[in-house]
Design an enzyme around this catalytic site. Structure first.
Site, PDB file in Angstrom:
ATOM      1  N   ASP A  17       0.791  -1.215   0.034  1.00 48.68           N
ATOM      2  CA  ASP A  17      -0.043  -0.191  -0.116  1.00 48.68           C
ATOM      3  C   ASP A  17       0.759   1.268   0.054  1.00 48.68           C
ATOM      4  OD1 ASP A  17      -2.315   1.583  -0.128  1.00 48.68           O
ATOM      5  OD2 ASP A  17      -2.932   1.025   2.053  1.00 48.68           O
ATOM      6  N   GLU A  18       0.300   2.411  -0.432  1.00 50.48           N
ATOM      7  CA  GLU A  18       1.090   3.520  -0.457  1.00 50.48           C
ATOM      8  C   GLU A  18       2.343   3.526  -1.307  1.00 50.48           C
ATOM      9  OE1 GLU A  18      -0.540   6.036   0.695  1.00 50.48           O
ATOM     10  OE2 GLU A  18      -1.757   5.800   2.348  1.00 50.48           O
ATOM     11  N   CYS A  75     -15.043  13.528  -8.347  1.00 49.17           N
ATOM     12  CA  CYS A  75     -14.901  15.193  -8.100  1.00 49.17           C
ATOM     13  C   CYS A  75     -16.528  15.595  -7.594  1.00 49.17           C
ATOM     14  CB  CYS A  75     -14.328  16.140  -9.432  1.00 49.17           C
ATOM     15  SG  CYS A  75     -14.560  17.783  -9.151  1.00 49.17           S
ATOM     16  N   CYS A 112     -11.323  16.695 -10.435  1.00 50.40           N
ATOM     17  CA  CYS A 112     -11.166  16.481 -11.729  1.00 50.40           C
ATOM     18  C   CYS A 112     -10.057  17.403 -12.188  1.00 50.40           C
ATOM     19  CB  CYS A 112     -12.353  16.571 -12.737  1.00 50.40           C
ATOM     20  SG  CYS A 112     -12.987  18.273 -12.779  1.00 50.40           S
ATOM     21  N   HIS A 115     -11.314  21.095 -12.562  1.00 47.01           N
ATOM     22  CA  HIS A 115     -11.335  22.012 -11.585  1.00 47.01           C
ATOM     23  C   HIS A 115     -10.144  22.148 -10.796  1.00 47.01           C
ATOM     24  CE1 HIS A 115     -15.826  21.181 -11.880  1.00 47.01           C
ATOM     25  NE2 HIS A 115     -15.571  22.394 -12.273  1.00 47.01           N
TER      26      HIS A 115
HETATM   27 ZN   LIG Z   1     -14.827  18.725 -11.292  1.00 44.59          ZN
END
Ligand SMILES: [Zn+2]
Length: 126
Positions: A17-18, A75, A112, A115
């Site tokens: 993980d990570e 988003c 997203c 944005h």
């Molecule tokens: Zn967005």
């Protein structure tokens, strides 16, 4: 600290993980586990940091992985969120600084690309 081949052979599968925090030599070691020990390695991690630049571990994993599957979050606008956005207390998007800064939902959110680029963390903060 790295496990020996004999220790690794006790396992049917290795899960990391990570993985974005791994170095190139760690990813090379995963190749050794897969190719030489024939144990599958499954890695989870982020593709890019808050600047939309690849993490070192993610870069080599993207280059060498047998299978890549993108798990998208969403988003606030409903588009797939590919940008792990770091933001400050006053709600502005941060695009410069150290690659690694520990924090959870108080410091990071998924946006997203549109944005992220516009710096809009939500509809009411436009
Ligand atoms: Zn967005």
């Amino acid at each position: 600290m790295q496990m020996t081949d004999d220790e690794l052979r006790q396992y049917d599968c290795v899960i990391v993980d990570e993985v974005q925090f791994c170095r190139k030599q760690d990813i090379e070691f995963f190749l050794h586990i897969v190719d030489d020990l024939e144990i599958p390695v499954i890695c989870y991690g982020l593709r890019t940091d808050f600047r939309m630049e690849l993490f070192e571990g993610s870069m080599w994993l993207l280059a060498w992985a047998d299978v890549i599957e993108e798990l998208k979050t969403v988003c606030w606008c409903g588009q797939g969120a590919v940008c792990n956005t770091r933001f400050s207390e006053d709600g502005t998007v941060i695009r410069e600084g150290e690659q690694v800064m520990m924090g959870g939902n108080d410091k990071y959110t998924a946006l997203c690309r549109k944005h992220y680029r516009e710096g809009k963390l939500g509809p009411e903060k436009a």
